[in-house]
Design an enzyme around this catalytic site. Structure first.
Site, PDB file in Angstrom:
ATOM      1  NE  ARG A  26      -2.206  -1.445   3.531  1.00  0.00           N
ATOM      2  CZ  ARG A  26      -2.611  -1.192   4.761  1.00  0.00           C
ATOM      3  NH1 ARG A  26      -3.730  -0.543   4.965  1.00  0.00           N
ATOM      4  NH2 ARG A  26      -1.905  -1.595   5.805  1.00  0.00           N
ATOM      5  CG  LEU A  28      -0.716   5.288  -5.138  1.00  0.00           C
ATOM      6  CD1 LEU A  28       0.285   6.369  -5.521  1.00  0.00           C
ATOM      7  CD2 LEU A  28      -1.419   4.759  -6.378  1.00  0.00           C
ATOM      8  CE  LYS A 120     -19.693   0.816  -3.985  1.00  0.00           C
ATOM      9  NZ  LYS A 120     -20.487  -0.268  -3.419  1.00  0.00           N
ATOM     10  N   GLY A 452     -23.061   5.076  11.618  1.00  0.00           N
ATOM     11  CA  GLY A 452     -22.569   3.991  12.465  1.00  0.00           C
ATOM     12  C   GLY A 452     -21.169   4.188  12.976  1.00  0.00           C
ATOM     13  CD  GLU A 504     -19.893   0.490  12.906  1.00  0.00           C
ATOM     14  OE1 GLU A 504     -19.029   0.257  12.035  1.00  0.00           O
ATOM     15  OE2 GLU A 504     -21.080   0.718  12.643  1.00  0.00           O
ATOM     16  CB  CYS A 536      -6.864  -0.452   0.687  1.00  0.00           C
ATOM     17  SG  CYS A 536      -5.859   0.574  -0.388  1.00  0.00           S
ATOM     18  CD1 TRP A 581     -18.648  -4.794  -1.373  1.00  0.00           C
ATOM     19  CD2 TRP A 581     -18.654  -3.786   0.616  1.00  0.00           C
ATOM     20  NE1 TRP A 581     -19.282  -3.593  -1.536  1.00  0.00           N
ATOM     21  CE2 TRP A 581     -19.310  -2.946  -0.334  1.00  0.00           C
ATOM     22  CE3 TRP A 581     -18.546  -3.363   1.935  1.00  0.00           C
ATOM     23  CZ2 TRP A 581     -19.825  -1.704   0.013  1.00  0.00           C
ATOM     24  CZ3 TRP A 581     -19.066  -2.117   2.269  1.00  0.00           C
ATOM     25  CH2 TRP A 581     -19.692  -1.302   1.326  1.00  0.00           C
ATOM     26  CG  ASP A 619     -24.929  -0.441   7.465  1.00  0.00           C
ATOM     27  OD1 ASP A 619     -25.945   0.250   7.630  1.00  0.00           O
ATOM     28  OD2 ASP A 619     -23.858  -0.240   8.067  1.00  0.00           O
ATOM     29  CG  HIS A 713     -16.784   8.857   0.446  1.00  0.00           C
ATOM     30  ND1 HIS A 713     -18.056   8.698   0.924  1.00  0.00           N
ATOM     31  CD2 HIS A 713     -16.264   7.607   0.379  1.00  0.00           C
ATOM     32  CE1 HIS A 713     -18.297   7.413   1.130  1.00  0.00           C
ATOM     33  NE2 HIS A 713     -17.229   6.736   0.811  1.00  0.00           N
TER      34      HIS A 713
END
Length: 784
Positions: A26, A28, A120, A452, A504, A536, A581, A619, A713
């Protein structure tokens, strides 16, 4: 020598359509986040990104992709759609290149401007940024963005194949600019093709002999254009691009059609005869379209080199090389061997995954292992024998045999329980539920909550890692998590939220966390896959029947409930999202594990109720994501997906309020299915699209709804006025007794500074709207 006399490079016999780009460790991701936080300069970021690219080229060459143009140059600093949009110019602006500040402003937004909408990529968990195009958008090509990659690779001794999203797909995935809601971006195709021609000419000038243009839109059904229309547009676009003579005017063009089978698009592309055509003939595609290979053979002319995308680029099961070799030998011409899709969707390598069960590990292939499979197939095709790749073929055969024979994949008790399920699944009358929940919860109009998760601090991450590594015991770990839960609950109380979550902190990922507590799954140590930008995930691997041994979330939710008098919301991840997922089984329909996961979650719902939790959120952000790309397969999918969700809550009490959450997909196509979930409250991403989804709601949509008003986001903090504006727009479609106020998604990736500021603005916006509405009512009464 003129270009007409030159011998042009043949298409490589072994290749991949794309490859992971975040770096095996990871690198990048870390460079991006360091740049955004100001820890490194743009120049230092460019150096880090260059290292990832060159190391990838070198590794792929070592693995056997050593022919010219076998290695794709498909790198993007954030997203391939944004990168292509910048290169071919649909982002507008001056002819100069975008600097990093402007590039990431488009991706992430700034204090003064929102980011581009994100959704998506086809039916995957990868997210792309949506270009916004109007009839007067200025198209300004920037071919230097692509030629720079080629020159960089050449300086290190690599002859790479540039990759761009194709013109039809780029426009099909775009949206109309805000001032032109009825405009169709596909109507700008002729203008865009001219810019592609400019980019191709620049690549030819740079000495490039092959370029890859990805056209997955041709394997999907869109609302904006049907299959025949898209095929016609592709035929027109590529007639123009291919009409230029190969040589000084353009490289050879390889068109790639991934994620499914071509229909009308097959004949359209065949008629214009690109120099190469990559088709997806992976196991899932051939299961859905058994005659696809015969149609390919009949349609594609011999002068187009055929590239067989036979290695599944989206799943992680070891290939059945013997069967695939026979399939490849059935073509009536030489073919190259490739992946069905970019390997962007799978982890880098199994090397280092020492904690996977040995038998399960033997059934798997990640990106590097898939390259080895491709190289083995290509060598066997070329030589007519498997002897030179005996190790690869032996591993493949062993994987097929041991997986088939394994007793670990089957659980009789689970199978018996799902076999006994009723055909119809219903919680009963919605009005009865609403009345009971209103009496129990006593919430005001426009209740406020979050989705959440709360930001995960370094201390929380370190405590989880230390617990996994055995450096702290369970008691110390529990104390750390409880301290974080108390901090989050106290913060929500101080801000004034109406419904509280525990935040969470114990969850590394909303799917992986549940997979770690369900039999039938395994998880990886380093199986990272890019979701978008620097985000990621490590998708779990579903290898067997699913069951729950003990409660998963109850202790954490119960502790949060002990800290407040306000309603606490229990948080679960739904069965469809867990499947979407994860890397799933390929030996049975998805509806089978969906029911199994649903029953495990139903047990969790029951335990949460017994613990006194009055609200439970299940969810399902991936409901739209798994929607089949072809229209005729969607009804069957939605039937079992909706059933699985309803199974989770079928035994819930009438006064238990069931929520669901959906985000970052185009949900207009599945609005009827969202209603059929029969949740009491549905929260959904809506900030970037400015409440567009609400236009699709009709009188039949009975649930209360929380259209997100804060785009989490992006790091920007929305102002109170901005949030008031969005809520005001929502109130035009939804009454205040049914409208919830919440962010677009969970807050895990945000920091506490912007989280607290944004949530305070959210509560203030709700208060202002309630004051305005109540004031208007008083004025009206006085007038009467």
């Amino acid at each position: 020598m003129s270009h007409t006399e030159r011998t042009w490079a043949a298409y490589p016999t072994a290749t991949v359509t794309g490859y992971p780009r975040i770096g095996p460790n990871r690198e990048l991701k870390r460079a991006l986040e360091a740049l955004w936080s100001g820890k490194i300069s743009p120049a230092e970021f460019e150096t880090a990104a260059r290292s990832v690219r060159l190391e990838t080229y070198g590794r792929l060459t070592e693995l056997g992709l050593n022919q010219p143009y076998a290695v794709p140059a498909d790198f993007a600093a954030y997203d391939q759609v944004l990168e292509t949009a910048a290169a071919v110019g649909v982002l507008g602006g001056a002819a100069g290149d975008l600097d990093w500040e402007e590039y990431f402003a488009l991706a992430r937004g700034t204090d003064d401007r929102p980011a581009l909408e994100m959704t998506k990529w086809f039916d995957t968990n990868y997210h792309y940024l949506v270009p916004e195009i109007g009839p007067d958008t200025v198209f300004t090509p920037r071919p230097q963005r692509v030629t720079a990659l080629v020159e960089e690779a050449a300086s290190a001794g690599h002859t790479v194949r540039p990759v761009l999203v194709g013109p039809v797909t780029l426009l099909a995935l775009s949206k109309a600019a805000e001032d032109y809601p009825n405009f169709r971006p596909l109507d700008r195709l002729d203008d865009l093709v001219k810019n592609y021609a400019v980019v191709l000419a620049a690549l030819a000038e740079a000495g490039v002999e092959w370029v890859q243009l990805d056209e997955p839109a041709l394997v999907a059904d869109f609302d904006a254009a049907d299959d025949d229309q898209l095929a016609g547009l592709a035929q027109s676009a590529y007639s123009t691009l291919l009409s230029a003579a190969v040589g000084d005017e353009r490289p050879q063009i390889a068109v790639t059609a991934s994620y499914g089978s071509l229909r009308a698009g097959l004949d359209a592309l065949a008629s214009v005869a690109p120099e190469a055509l990559t088709v997806d003939i992976s196991k899932p595609t051939l299961q859905a379209d058994p005659d696809y290979i015969q149609r390919i053979t009949a349609a594609v002319p011999q002068l187009t080199h055929l590239v067989a995308g036979i290695i599944d680029g989206r799943n992680i099961w070891a290939a059945d090389l013997e069967t695939q070799l026979e399939t490849l030998r059935g073509f009536d011409r030489p073919v190259s061997v490739s992946t069905s899709t970019s390997l962007l969707h799978v982890p880098y390598t199994l090397e280092g995954e020492v904690n996977l069960p040995v038998d399960v590990a033997g059934w798997l292939s990640f990106a590097e292992e898939k390259v080895t499979e491709i190289e083995a197939l290509a060598e066997a095709l070329a030589t007519g024998t498997t002897q030179s790749r005996e190790v690869a073929f032996a591993r493949a055969a062993r994987a097929q045999r041991t997986r088939t024979e394994s007793a670990r994949t089957h659980n009789d008790a689970v199978r018996q329980r799902t076999a006994a399920l009723p055909a119809e699944v219903s919680r009963g009358d919605v009005n009865e539920r609403r009345a009971a929940q209103k009496a129990r919860l006593g919430l005001p109009d426009l209740p406020t909550t979050t989705i959440g998760s709360f930001p995960q601090t370094d201390d929380v991450r370190k405590a989880r890692a230390a617990f996994r590594a055995g450096r702290i015991d369970e008691a110390e770990y529990t104390d750390t998590m409880r301290a974080e839960i108390k901090r989050v609950v106290d913060l929500q109380e101080d801000i004034g939220l109406d419904v509280i979550v525990h935040g969470e902190p114990e969850r590394n990922d909303m799917v992986q966390y549940f997979a770690e507590h369900l039999d039938g799954f395994v998880t990886t140590a380093n199986g990272w896959v890019q979701s978008y930008g620097s985000r990621c995930t490590r998708p779990p691997i579903l290898f067997g029947d699913v069951s729950r041994a003990e409660p998963i979330t109850v202790p954490w939710s119960s502790y949060a409930a002990s800290l407040t008098d306000k309603p606490v919301k229990g948080m679960l991840t739904g069965p469809v999202t867990i499947l979407a997922w994860s890397f799933v089984r390929d030996d049975e329909p998805l509806s089978v594990p969906a029911d199994q996961i649903a029953l495990a979650l139903a047990d969790e719902v029951s335990d949460l109720e017994d613990a006194g939790i009055p609200i439970i959120q299940i969810d399902e952000p991936a409901l739209r994501e798994l929607l089949p790309l072809r229209e005729e397969r969607r009804a069957e999918y939605l039937q079992w997906a909706v059933r699985a969700f309803r199974l989770c809550a079928v035994g819930a009490r009438v006064d238990t309020q069931i929520h669901t959450h959906l985000c970052y997909s185009e949900f207009g196509q599945v609005i009827t299915a969202i209603q059929a979930l029969d949740a009491d409250v549905t929260s959904i991403e809506a900030a970037r699209s400015r409440m567009e989804l609400l236009d699709a709601l009709d009188d039949g949509f009975h649930a209360e709804i929380g259209p997100g008003v804060w785009d989490i986001h992006s790091p920007r903090v929305p102002s109170t006025a901005e949030l008031e504006d969005l809520l005001g727009a929502a109130l035009k479609s939804i009454g205040p007794d049914r409208l919830w106020v919440n962010p677009d998604c969970g807050l895990k990736t945000r920091g506490y500074r912007e989280t607290e500021a944004s949530l305070r603005n959210l509560v203030h916006a709700r208060a202002a709207l309630l004051g305005i509405r109540q004031g208007a009512g008083v004025a009206a009464a006085a007038h009467v």
